[in-house]
Design a protein around this motif. Structure first.
Motif, PDB file in Angstrom:
ATOM      1  N   HIS A  37       1.020  14.496   4.259  1.00 44.45           N
ATOM      2  CA  HIS A  37       1.616  15.170   5.429  1.00 44.45           C
ATOM      3  C   HIS A  37       1.269  16.650   5.360  1.00 44.45           C
ATOM      4  O   HIS A  37       1.511  17.297   4.337  1.00 44.45           O
ATOM      5  CB  HIS A  37       3.133  14.993   5.437  1.00 44.45           C
ATOM      6  CG  HIS A  37       3.567  13.595   5.772  1.00 44.45           C
ATOM      7  ND1 HIS A  37       3.463  13.084   7.041  1.00 44.45           N
ATOM      8  CD2 HIS A  37       4.103  12.607   5.009  1.00 44.45           C
ATOM      9  CE1 HIS A  37       3.917  11.836   7.043  1.00 44.45           C
ATOM     10  NE2 HIS A  37       4.302  11.510   5.824  1.00 44.45           N
ATOM     11  N   HIS A  44      -0.789   8.429   1.312  1.00 45.74           N
ATOM     12  CA  HIS A  44      -0.022   9.612   0.912  1.00 45.74           C
ATOM     13  C   HIS A  44      -0.138   9.922  -0.581  1.00 45.74           C
ATOM     14  O   HIS A  44      -0.704   9.133  -1.338  1.00 45.74           O
ATOM     15  CB  HIS A  44       1.412   9.478   1.421  1.00 45.74           C
ATOM     16  CG  HIS A  44       1.448   9.596   2.923  1.00 45.74           C
ATOM     17  ND1 HIS A  44       1.486  10.802   3.558  1.00 45.74           N
ATOM     18  CD2 HIS A  44       1.341   8.651   3.896  1.00 45.74           C
ATOM     19  CE1 HIS A  44       1.428  10.599   4.876  1.00 45.74           C
ATOM     20  NE2 HIS A  44       1.344   9.310   5.115  1.00 45.74           N
ATOM     21  N   HIS A  68      -5.634   6.376   5.831  1.00 41.68           N
ATOM     22  CA  HIS A  68      -4.275   6.942   5.913  1.00 41.68           C
ATOM     23  C   HIS A  68      -3.498   6.562   4.650  1.00 41.68           C
ATOM     24  O   HIS A  68      -3.129   5.401   4.464  1.00 41.68           O
ATOM     25  CB  HIS A  68      -3.600   6.379   7.178  1.00 41.68           C
ATOM     26  CG  HIS A  68      -2.290   7.017   7.518  1.00 41.68           C
ATOM     27  ND1 HIS A  68      -1.711   6.895   8.771  1.00 41.68           N
ATOM     28  CD2 HIS A  68      -1.440   7.776   6.802  1.00 41.68           C
ATOM     29  CE1 HIS A  68      -0.562   7.535   8.799  1.00 41.68           C
ATOM     30  NE2 HIS A  68      -0.365   8.075   7.609  1.00 41.68           N
ATOM     31  N   HIS A 127       2.224   4.599   0.735  1.00 42.69           N
ATOM     32  CA  HIS A 127       2.961   5.610  -0.035  1.00 42.69           C
ATOM     33  C   HIS A 127       3.124   5.163  -1.491  1.00 42.69           C
ATOM     34  O   HIS A 127       3.596   5.917  -2.318  1.00 42.69           O
ATOM     35  CB  HIS A 127       4.342   5.852   0.572  1.00 42.69           C
ATOM     36  CG  HIS A 127       4.329   6.620   1.875  1.00 42.69           C
ATOM     37  ND1 HIS A 127       3.732   6.153   3.023  1.00 42.69           N
ATOM     38  CD2 HIS A 127       4.841   7.843   2.198  1.00 42.69           C
ATOM     39  CE1 HIS A 127       3.893   7.041   3.992  1.00 42.69           C
ATOM     40  NE2 HIS A 127       4.560   8.072   3.523  1.00 42.69           N
TER      41      HIS A 127
HETATM   42 ZN   LIG Z   1       1.560   8.629   7.019  1.00 43.37          ZN
END
Ligand SMILES: [Zn+2]
Ligand SMILES: [Zn+2]
Length: 270
Positions: free
Chosen positions: A51, A21, A19, A252
């Motif tokens: 996303h 981004h 996971h 992120h």
């Molecule tokens: Zn996420």
């Protein structure tokens, strides 16, 4: 890859993350920079999950026109790290309703290595979809102005959608299944002690168990909020249900590729 492929892949290593981004959503660095940071930190498996494109107006989500470029960049990085770090291309797919979620043809026909599914949006009593993730100030405003100050409604609606998402299927990893608790517990610190709340968690886990999906332990907020998603208090339930688990940083930023993972992995083996 199916669930068995993923559990097989991590059988002998903790140096994985499914996971993260990218520049195609709300990530703060290009994919190449994220991969470089992950490789530098000794990761053996790195999954990108921008996303997904979504049927609502959302600045955090990828535009559907970017899918091709995203997959090309992922393919380049797969080649670059071939033999040292396994790069996987995926999406964090938002579930909205039976009409939009990981199970629809649009996502099923995409060339993804696996699918990670999450709920971020909760409809108001008037049917307006709002992003309940993110800063508490915004959530608090939505709660007052859009959800008629009915916190239990928001929480129940959120979990209802998590359960529908599991029923509709089409994914391998269940993303941060109690993420709503981050903001809900700031609005009411006692909320997770309520019997009705715990029943919702039990319901999610029994659905996850029947569906045979992997439960994510998301460590993104551990450093600043001392909270995992799902919350540590539910980990025994996950263990008792013998559900497969992955520990993901939901990074992120390049300096957060491993944030909170060591702490979670340690707690998991205790
Ligand atoms: Zn996420
Ligand atoms: Zn998420």
């Amino acid at each position: 890859m199916d669930v068995t492929d993923i559990t097989e892949l991590i059988k002998n290593t903790d140096r994985y993350n499914f996971h993260s981004h990218t520049e195609f959503c709300d990530g703060h660095a290009p994919m190449a920079t994220m991969a470089e940071a992950a490789a530098g930190d000794g990761f053996e498996i790195w999954g990108f999950t921008p996303h997904s494109p979504i049927c609502l107006d959302s600045p955090c989500n990828m535009k559907s026109g970017d899918i091709g470029t995203y997959l090309e960049k992922a393919a380049e990085l797969k080649d670059r790290y071939d033999g040292s770090m396994k790069i996987l291309s995926s999406l964090e797919i938002d579930y909205i309703s039976h009409d939009f979620g990981p199970h629809i043809d649009y996502f099923q026909n995409m060339q993804l290595d696996y699918r990670l599914a999450s709920v971020h949006f909760v409809p108001t009593q008037d049917g307006v979809w709002l992003d309940c993730d993110g800063r508490f100030e915004r959530f608090s405003r939505y709660l007052k102005e859009d959800y008629k100050n009915d916190l239990r409604y928001v929480v129940e609606k959120y979990f209802e959608n998590v359960i529908r998402m599991i029923e509709d299927g089409g994914f391998e990893i269940l993303g941060h299944f109690d993420k709503i608790a981050g903001n809900a517990a700031l609005a009411d610190p006692e909320i997770e002690n309520a019997a009705w709340y715990e029943a919702l968690v039990d319901d999610v886990l029994s659905h996850a168990s029947s569906a045979g999906v992997i439960v994510e332990i998301n460590t993104k907020s551990y450093a600043d909020k001392k909270r995992f998603f799902p919350a540590f208090r539910w980990w025994d339930k996950i263990r008792n249900a013998s559900l497969p688990v992955v520990v993901n940083s939901d990074a992120h930023y390049p300096d957060k590729v491993n944030a909170g993972r060591e702490e979670a992995l340690k707690l998991l083996t205790q």
